[in-house]
Design a protein around this motif. Structure first.
Motif, mmCIF file in Angstrom:
data_model
loop_
_atom_site.group_PDB
_atom_site.id
_atom_site.type_symbol
_atom_site.label_atom_id
_atom_site.label_comp_id
_atom_site.label_asym_id
_atom_site.label_seq_id
_atom_site.Cartn_x
_atom_site.Cartn_y
_atom_site.Cartn_z
ATOM 1 N N LEU A 433 0.845 -1.187 0.000
ATOM 2 C CA LEU A 433 0.000 0.000 0.000
ATOM 3 C C LEU A 433 0.882 1.239 0.000
ATOM 4 O O LEU A 433 1.816 1.346 0.809
ATOM 5 N N LEU A 434 0.581 2.157 -0.918
ATOM 6 C CA LEU A 434 1.428 3.337 -1.046
ATOM 7 C C LEU A 434 0.617 4.523 -1.532
ATOM 8 O O LEU A 434 -0.433 4.367 -2.152
ATOM 9 N N GLY A 435 1.114 5.720 -1.239
ATOM 10 C CA GLY A 435 0.439 6.933 -1.697
ATOM 11 C C GLY A 435 0.711 7.182 -3.170
ATOM 12 O O GLY A 435 1.594 6.564 -3.780
ATOM 13 N N ASP A 455 4.408 -11.569 -9.325
ATOM 14 C CA ASP A 455 3.070 -11.017 -9.157
ATOM 15 C C ASP A 455 2.868 -10.572 -7.719
ATOM 16 O O ASP A 455 3.252 -11.252 -6.768
ATOM 17 N N PHE A 456 2.321 -9.395 -7.582
ATOM 18 C CA PHE A 456 1.972 -8.837 -6.275
ATOM 19 C C PHE A 456 0.843 -7.846 -6.525
ATOM 20 O O PHE A 456 0.553 -7.506 -7.678
ATOM 21 N N VAL A 457 0.225 -7.385 -5.445
ATOM 22 C CA VAL A 457 -0.834 -6.393 -5.603
ATOM 23 C C VAL A 457 -0.387 -5.095 -4.943
ATOM 24 O O VAL A 457 -0.151 -5.051 -3.734
ATOM 25 N N GLY A 458 -0.249 -4.065 -5.747
ATOM 26 C CA GLY A 458 0.061 -2.732 -5.231
ATOM 27 C C GLY A 458 -1.223 -1.923 -5.172
ATOM 28 O O GLY A 458 -1.992 -1.912 -6.143
ATOM 29 N N ILE A 459 -1.480 -1.294 -4.041
ATOM 30 C CA ILE A 459 -2.701 -0.504 -3.902
ATOM 31 C C ILE A 459 -2.296 0.948 -3.684
ATOM 32 O O ILE A 459 -1.626 1.275 -2.688
ATOM 33 N N ILE A 460 -2.673 1.780 -4.640
ATOM 34 C CA ILE A 460 -2.285 3.182 -4.560
ATOM 35 C C ILE A 460 -3.455 3.988 -4.000
ATOM 36 O O ILE A 460 -4.542 4.007 -4.588
ATOM 37 N N GLY A 461 -3.243 4.597 -2.862
ATOM 38 C CA GLY A 461 -4.233 5.496 -2.273
ATOM 39 C C GLY A 461 -4.076 6.847 -2.950
ATOM 40 O O GLY A 461 -3.170 7.604 -2.642
ATOM 41 N N ALA A 515 -12.162 -5.964 -6.868
ATOM 42 C CA ALA A 515 -10.963 -5.495 -7.582
ATOM 43 C C ALA A 515 -9.715 -6.190 -7.049
ATOM 44 O O ALA A 515 -8.835 -6.601 -7.828
ATOM 45 N N LEU A 516 -9.634 -6.341 -5.725
ATOM 46 C CA LEU A 516 -8.475 -7.029 -5.135
ATOM 47 C C LEU A 516 -8.414 -8.482 -5.600
ATOM 48 O O LEU A 516 -7.330 -8.992 -5.935
ATOM 49 N N ALA A 517 -9.568 -9.125 -5.626
ATOM 50 C CA ALA A 517 -9.607 -10.527 -6.030
ATOM 51 C C ALA A 517 -9.171 -10.663 -7.494
ATOM 52 O O ALA A 517 -8.376 -11.542 -7.836
ATOM 53 N N SER A 522 -5.164 -12.300 -11.423
ATOM 54 C CA SER A 522 -4.580 -12.014 -12.745
ATOM 55 C C SER A 522 -3.237 -12.719 -12.924
ATOM 56 O O SER A 522 -2.805 -12.976 -14.040
ATOM 57 N N GLY A 523 -2.561 -13.007 -11.795
ATOM 58 C CA GLY A 523 -1.247 -13.636 -11.893
ATOM 59 C C GLY A 523 -0.175 -12.671 -12.376
ATOM 60 O O GLY A 523 0.970 -13.064 -12.605
ATOM 61 N N LEU A 524 -0.541 -11.420 -12.531
ATOM 62 C CA LEU A 524 0.410 -10.400 -13.000
ATOM 63 C C LEU A 524 0.707 -9.425 -11.861
ATOM 64 O O LEU A 524 -0.075 -9.308 -10.920
ATOM 65 N N PRO A 525 1.805 -8.691 -11.986
ATOM 66 C CA PRO A 525 1.984 -7.572 -11.072
ATOM 67 C C PRO A 525 0.803 -6.626 -11.274
ATOM 68 O O PRO A 525 0.520 -6.241 -12.413
ATOM 69 N N ALA A 526 0.097 -6.312 -10.202
ATOM 70 C CA ALA A 526 -1.158 -5.572 -10.359
ATOM 71 C C ALA A 526 -1.127 -4.252 -9.604
ATOM 72 O O ALA A 526 -0.452 -4.124 -8.584
ATOM 73 N N CYS A 527 -1.890 -3.305 -10.135
ATOM 74 C CA CYS A 527 -2.026 -2.004 -9.483
ATOM 75 C C CYS A 527 -3.501 -1.715 -9.315
ATOM 76 O O CYS A 527 -4.253 -1.721 -10.286
ATOM 77 N N VAL A 528 -3.910 -1.493 -8.069
ATOM 78 C CA VAL A 528 -5.280 -1.090 -7.795
ATOM 79 C C VAL A 528 -5.226 0.388 -7.419
ATOM 80 O O VAL A 528 -4.699 0.756 -6.366
ATOM 81 N N ASN A 529 -5.728 1.209 -8.298
ATOM 82 C CA ASN A 529 -5.683 2.661 -8.117
ATOM 83 C C ASN A 529 -7.000 3.077 -7.454
ATOM 84 O O ASN A 529 -8.064 2.973 -8.056
#
Ligand code: TPP
Ligand code: MG
Length: 542
Positions: A433-435, A455-461, A515-517, A522-529
């Motif tokens: 989680l990052l700004g 693959d990981f999930v990055g969540i941008i606040g 969206a997280l699921a 996806s099995g890819l590096p992911a970005c949830v904006n």
């Protein structure tokens, strides 16, 4: 007898030390090491900015306990990378930075990218030195390795002049390395000191054991749980630049004020502890300082000031000390430990239900969704970084393994940390989680993640703002003078999709879980904006 290049001697020693990955950005000076890495079977993770390589080595060190290795080129490559040493040093993370240097034979003649590289690294590392001969390169690496691990862990710089890497030596001249060359012995906690600590703990009514950043690792947290279990004394790790007001420690500031004895296990009595002074710490509270670094003992005495408050100060490895105290202690105490645990866990009740508006998701909603995601994962690594959003993330989410930017308070490391975490823990769900401001530092590392299949999930606040600084402006100068900290509601998800990753854009809290699921599947590096509300960091619960 075969003849080896310096680069081969180094690569063999790296392999012997157990190195699997070189976090690197290429350059003229280090191409011999790339070449030698083939025989030594060292994988090269080629990043998009040198600081990312150093951040990755940092995370690797924290997760594995063995130094991560960053390999950079000389001059500007080295200069780009050193900024990330600051975070590793403050977080007490073992790493070895190897940078190519101009050839020794061309020194002081104006060589290409000639720079006093060890001098540039020096304030940011435990030790900085430059290799001088091919046959001693393995021993140099072993020295850097041991330095990085010994006592208070941290980064070490070893410079690699190009002609040293290219120079030939006979295989028999290069001292063979065994595993012992890379091992260090911890400083034990002496029997008399251990007994004295136990006497003080038994006398105290409200003692606390505080671990420093090196104990914010899996091994450290386990040691703190064990020592709390055996002694009944609450044991807490402090690794935040917000110190006693670390939002992930809930109402810790309130119980700290009441403590009458603090046992510092590798924890500095620095700004994070308000130098042990009132009102953060009771004026009569006493200290026991157990630290592997003599300088830290001196500094604790100086910060605390009054010698009468320093009950005991001794050299000791904090992990050894925790284990020793756990082994010797007789379980005691009841109410105080429960009170401290409850204070650290305390969060406002409304966070369980609070919701923002469309286009302005409340960070606590993200916290709830991510906590569910983390709880459902068999193994998870939680990374948090950034200004106010990073503080919300840390306050709302707990995971067995956490990596934050640490006492350095430097933003920007989250994405490299996430990549290294996935390499170190391939079976773990890695969530960062990052700004939105923070995201800009190393966004192109999504490209590295795609190439490396991490693959990981990055969540941008995303609050379209450098909000932490904006909040300072609001508090200190007033709304009409708050300027210069705006960002745009950038579609970081699309940028990541363009880099070959998976993108999700979320404007309503209700859409987070799906969206997280999807991001994770996806099995890819992911970005949830996620478009979030622009809120100040959660206040400490006094
Ligand atoms: C390397 C570095 N540069 C600058 C800062 C100062 N700083 C701290 S938080 C922050 C704002 C971060 O913005 P963002 O990531 O969007 O998080 P937000 O506060 O908006 O939630 C800045 C500029 C810092 N801590 N480290
Ligand atoms: Mg922001």
């Amino acid at each position: 007898m075969a003849s080896l290049r310096g680069a081969d001697v180094l690569a063999r020693a790296l392999a012997r030390a157990g190195t699997k990955h070189l976090f690197s950005l290429s350059g003229n000076h280090i191409m011999p090491v790339y070449d030698a890495a083939l025989e030594a079977q060292l994988d090269i993770v080629h990043v998009r900015h040198e600081a990312a390589a150093v951040h990755m080595a940092d995370a690797w060190g924290r997760l594995t306990g063995e130094p991560g290795v960053a390999l950079l080129t000389g001059g500007p490559g080295h200069a780009n990378g050193v900024s990330a040493l600051y975070t590793a040093l403050a977080s007490e993370s073992p790493l070895v930075l190897l940078s190519g240097e101009a050839p020794l034979a061309e020194r002081h003649k104006g060589a290409f990218q000639e720079m006093r590289q060890a001098d540039v690294a020096a304030p940011l590392v435990k030790a900085a030195f430059t290799a001088t001969s091919a046959r001693t390169l393995g021993a140099d690496l072993a020295r850097a390795w041991r330095q990085a691990k010994f006592g208070r862990p941290g980064p070490v710089y070893l410079g690699l002049p190009f002609d040293v890497l290219e120079a030939k030596c006979d295989e028999s001249e290069a001292a063979p390395m065994d595993e012992a060359a890379f091992a260090v012995k911890p400083i034990p906690l002496g029997e008399a000191v251990a007994q004295a600590v136990l006497v003080e703990l038994a006398r105290a009514r409200r003692p606390l054991i505080l671990g420093g950043p090196a104990m914010a690792t899996d091994r450290g947290r386990a040691a703190l749980v064990a020592v709390q279990g055996a002694t009944g004394v609450p044991a807490i790790c402090m690794e935040s630049p917000r110190g006693v007001n670390d939002p992930s420690l809930g109402a810790f500031a309130r119980v700290l004020k009441e403590a009458d004895l603090l046992v510092l296990l590798g924890k500095r009595a620095d700004f994070t502890l308000r130098y042990g002074q009132a009102p953060a710490v009771g004026a009569a509270c006493r200290f026991i300082v157990l630290d592997p670094d003599p300088e830290a003992l001196r500094q604790a005495g100086y910060a605390v000031g009054d010698p009468a408050r320093l009950a005991l100060a001794a050299l000791a490895d904090p992990f050894e000390a925790a284990a020793r105290l756990a082994g010797l202690a007789k379980p005691a105490r009841s109410g105080w430990a429960g009170e401290v645990d409850a204070a650290v866990r305390a969060r406002p009740a409304e966070w369980a239900t609070i919701a923002g508006k469309p286009g302005a998701v409340h960070p606590a909603e993200i916290g709830r969704a991510v906590q569910q995601f983390v709880d459902a994962a068999p193994e998870a690594v939680f990374v948090a970084d950034g200004g106010e959003f990073g503080q919300w993330a840390q306050a709302c989410i707990s995971a067995p393994t956490r990596i934050i930017n640490g006492p350095a308070g430097a933003i920007g490391s989250a994405l490299p940390f996430a990549l290294a975490a996935k390499l170190a823990r391939p079976n773990a769900s890695v969530v960062a989680l990052l700004g939105d401001g923070t995201a800009g530092f190393h966004l192109t590392e999504y490209d590295t993640a795609v190439r490396e299949k991490l693959d990981f999930v990055g969540i941008i606040g995303n609050d379209s703002c450098w909000n932490a600084e904006h909040q300072i402006q609001l508090r200190a100068y007033g709304r009409e003078r708050a300027h210069g900290c705006e960002l745009l509601p950038t579609r970081y998800d699309r940028a990541v999709a363009g880099l070959g990753g998976h993108g999700e854009h979320v404007e309503r809290g209700a859409d987070l879980a799906v969206a997280l699921a999807r991001a994770s599947k996806s099995g890819l590096p992911a970005c949830v904006n996620v478009l979030i509300e622009r809120l100040p960091a959660p206040a400490a619960h006094a």
